[in-house]
Design a protein around this motif. Structure first.
Motif, PDB file in Angstrom:
ATOM      1  N   TYR A  58      -7.638   1.164   1.234  1.00 34.05           N
ATOM      2  CA  TYR A  58      -6.334   0.535   1.439  1.00 34.05           C
ATOM      3  C   TYR A  58      -5.513   1.281   2.488  1.00 34.05           C
ATOM      4  O   TYR A  58      -4.656   0.680   3.141  1.00 34.05           O
ATOM      5  CB  TYR A  58      -5.589   0.446   0.110  1.00 34.05           C
ATOM      6  N   MET A  85      -5.100  -5.827  -4.712  1.00 33.51           N
ATOM      7  CA  MET A  85      -3.936  -6.216  -3.919  1.00 33.51           C
ATOM      8  C   MET A  85      -3.137  -7.311  -4.620  1.00 33.51           C
ATOM      9  O   MET A  85      -1.892  -7.312  -4.597  1.00 33.51           O
ATOM     10  CB  MET A  85      -4.381  -6.687  -2.538  1.00 33.51           C
ATOM     11  N   LEU A 113      -3.048   1.780  -4.906  1.00 33.26           N
ATOM     12  CA  LEU A 113      -3.608   1.439  -3.595  1.00 33.26           C
ATOM     13  C   LEU A 113      -3.673   2.651  -2.664  1.00 33.26           C
ATOM     14  O   LEU A 113      -3.944   2.489  -1.482  1.00 33.26           O
ATOM     15  CB  LEU A 113      -2.783   0.325  -2.942  1.00 33.26           C
ATOM     16  N   THR A 119       0.823  -1.219   0.000  1.00 26.15           N
ATOM     17  CA  THR A 119       0.000   0.000   0.000  1.00 26.15           C
ATOM     18  C   THR A 119       0.854   1.265   0.000  1.00 26.15           C
ATOM     19  O   THR A 119       0.411   2.318  -0.475  1.00 26.15           O
ATOM     20  CB  THR A 119      -0.944   0.025   1.212  1.00 26.15           C
ATOM     21  N   SER A 164      -7.386  -8.649   2.767  1.00 22.44           N
ATOM     22  CA  SER A 164      -6.550  -7.872   1.839  1.00 22.44           C
ATOM     23  C   SER A 164      -6.017  -8.689   0.674  1.00 22.44           C
ATOM     24  O   SER A 164      -6.234  -8.344  -0.485  1.00 22.44           O
ATOM     25  CB  SER A 164      -5.375  -7.248   2.607  1.00 22.44           C
ATOM     26  N   SER A 195      -4.011  -0.753   5.524  1.00 24.79           N
ATOM     27  CA  SER A 195      -2.592  -0.709   5.872  1.00 24.79           C
ATOM     28  C   SER A 195      -2.402  -0.300   7.331  1.00 24.79           C
ATOM     29  O   SER A 195      -1.503  -0.810   8.018  1.00 24.79           O
ATOM     30  CB  SER A 195      -1.838   0.253   4.954  1.00 24.79           C
TER      31      SER A 195
END
Length: 312
Positions: free
Chosen positions: A61, A298, A56, A50, A292, A65
């Motif tokens: 995201y 991702m 991202l 990320t 994720s 993260s």
């Protein structure tokens, strides 16, 4: 009791998953070490992806993260000490270290509650207000939301921790747990802990129930919006994204509500240790797996990163 007797205990013995059989201890050590290693690798990978992939750099995201970054420290507060105690003949922790572990465990736990609520709010805006999403969830807003989650999370257990640090520990020093949880600490004090227990559990319950209620309310509105969509293709992607988040929310809140929301029910320590494994060890592991790394964007970022690594 005399003051001299109130300062005898300098360290606690963490019994953990006590077993005199070496094979059992080594088996548990390897299981938890494997889970911990995979959890660290998965969450660190999400944070790295990320940060370095511009695709991202979105609110969803960003919150993911933050959650992964938190999970690295959340599981590291308890698991390394537990692993060390499996190999130690005298599994102990100082009183100061125990109180510090209590503080960081509950501060990171509270921060996770707030982050899960913020993520639910982000999903609510995306699905229920798609046309206004960019203006409502601005860069400044989601940055401030994340900062508020971390600040409020670390402030929440500060008062109970200070109150616990003033308690005298002069009796037995054996904690029947693998980390310094609230109940074992209260039971080991030789003073009346009613005020400390009320303050601690009231604050924990308020944090858990308020964030959980907000999260559930967001998903109730999301469910209502999805049901109004005429085409199944319209809600397949948002439902898939929300389903993974709901899975993490269900496991995490289900276990911590059972453990920390006081309902006047006495819970055995053996059951408590098993339940504690879910929110201290299992949740940080499943977060990168179902929240994720299953995500299409991702996966693309991971493939791109692997190509760059191979080329260099």
């Amino acid at each position: 009791m005399e003051q001299d007797n109130q300062t005898v205990v300098r360290e606690f013995m963490l019994l953990g998953f006590s077993s005199s059989q070496w094979v059992v201890k080594m088996s548990l050590f390897l299981v938890f070490l494997t889970i911990y290693t995979i959890s660290l690798a998965g969450n660190c990978l999400i944070v790295a992806l990320t940060l370095f992939d511009p695709r991202l750099h979105t609110p969803m995201y960003f919150f993911l993260s933050n959650l992964s970054f938190l999970e690295v420290f959340y599981t590291s507060v308890t698991v390394p000490k537990m692993l060390a105690n499996f190999l130690s003949r005298r599994p102990s922790i100082t009183v100061g270290g125990c109180i510090a572990q209590y503080y960081f465990f509950f501060s990171l736990g509270a921060t996770e509650c707030f982050l899960l609520a913020a993520m639910a709010y982000d999903r609510y805006l995306v699905i229920c207000n798609p046309l206004q999403y960019r203006s409502l969830m601005s860069h400044l807003l989601y940055l401030n939301l994340a900062i508020a989650c971390w600040v409020c999370g670390f402030l929440s257990p500060l008062l109970p921790t200070l109150m616990i640090s003033k308690l005298p520990f002069c009796g037995p020093n054996r904690i029947d747990h693998f980390f310094c949880d609230a109940d074992p600490l209260f039971r080991l004090s030789c003073a009346d802990t009613y005020v400390q227990q009320m303050a601690g559990y009231t604050l924990i319950s308020v944090v858990i129930l308020c964030s959980f209620t907000f999260t559930i309310a967001s998903y109730v509105h999301i469910a209502g919006a999805l049901l109004k969509m005429s085409s199944g293709k319209e809600w397949t992607k948002p439902f898939s994204t929300c389903a993974s988040h709901i899975a993490v929310v269900s496991i995490y809140y289900g276990t911590i509500i059972f453990m920390y929301v006081r309902l006047g029910v006495n819970k055995s320590f053996n059951l408590g240790k098993v339940v504690s494994v879910f929110y201290t060890v299992v949740t940080p592991l499943i977060n990168p797996m179902i929240n994720s790394l299953r995500n299409r964007e991702m996966k693309k970022a991971l493939r791109k990163a692997l190509i760059v690594v191979v080329q260099h």
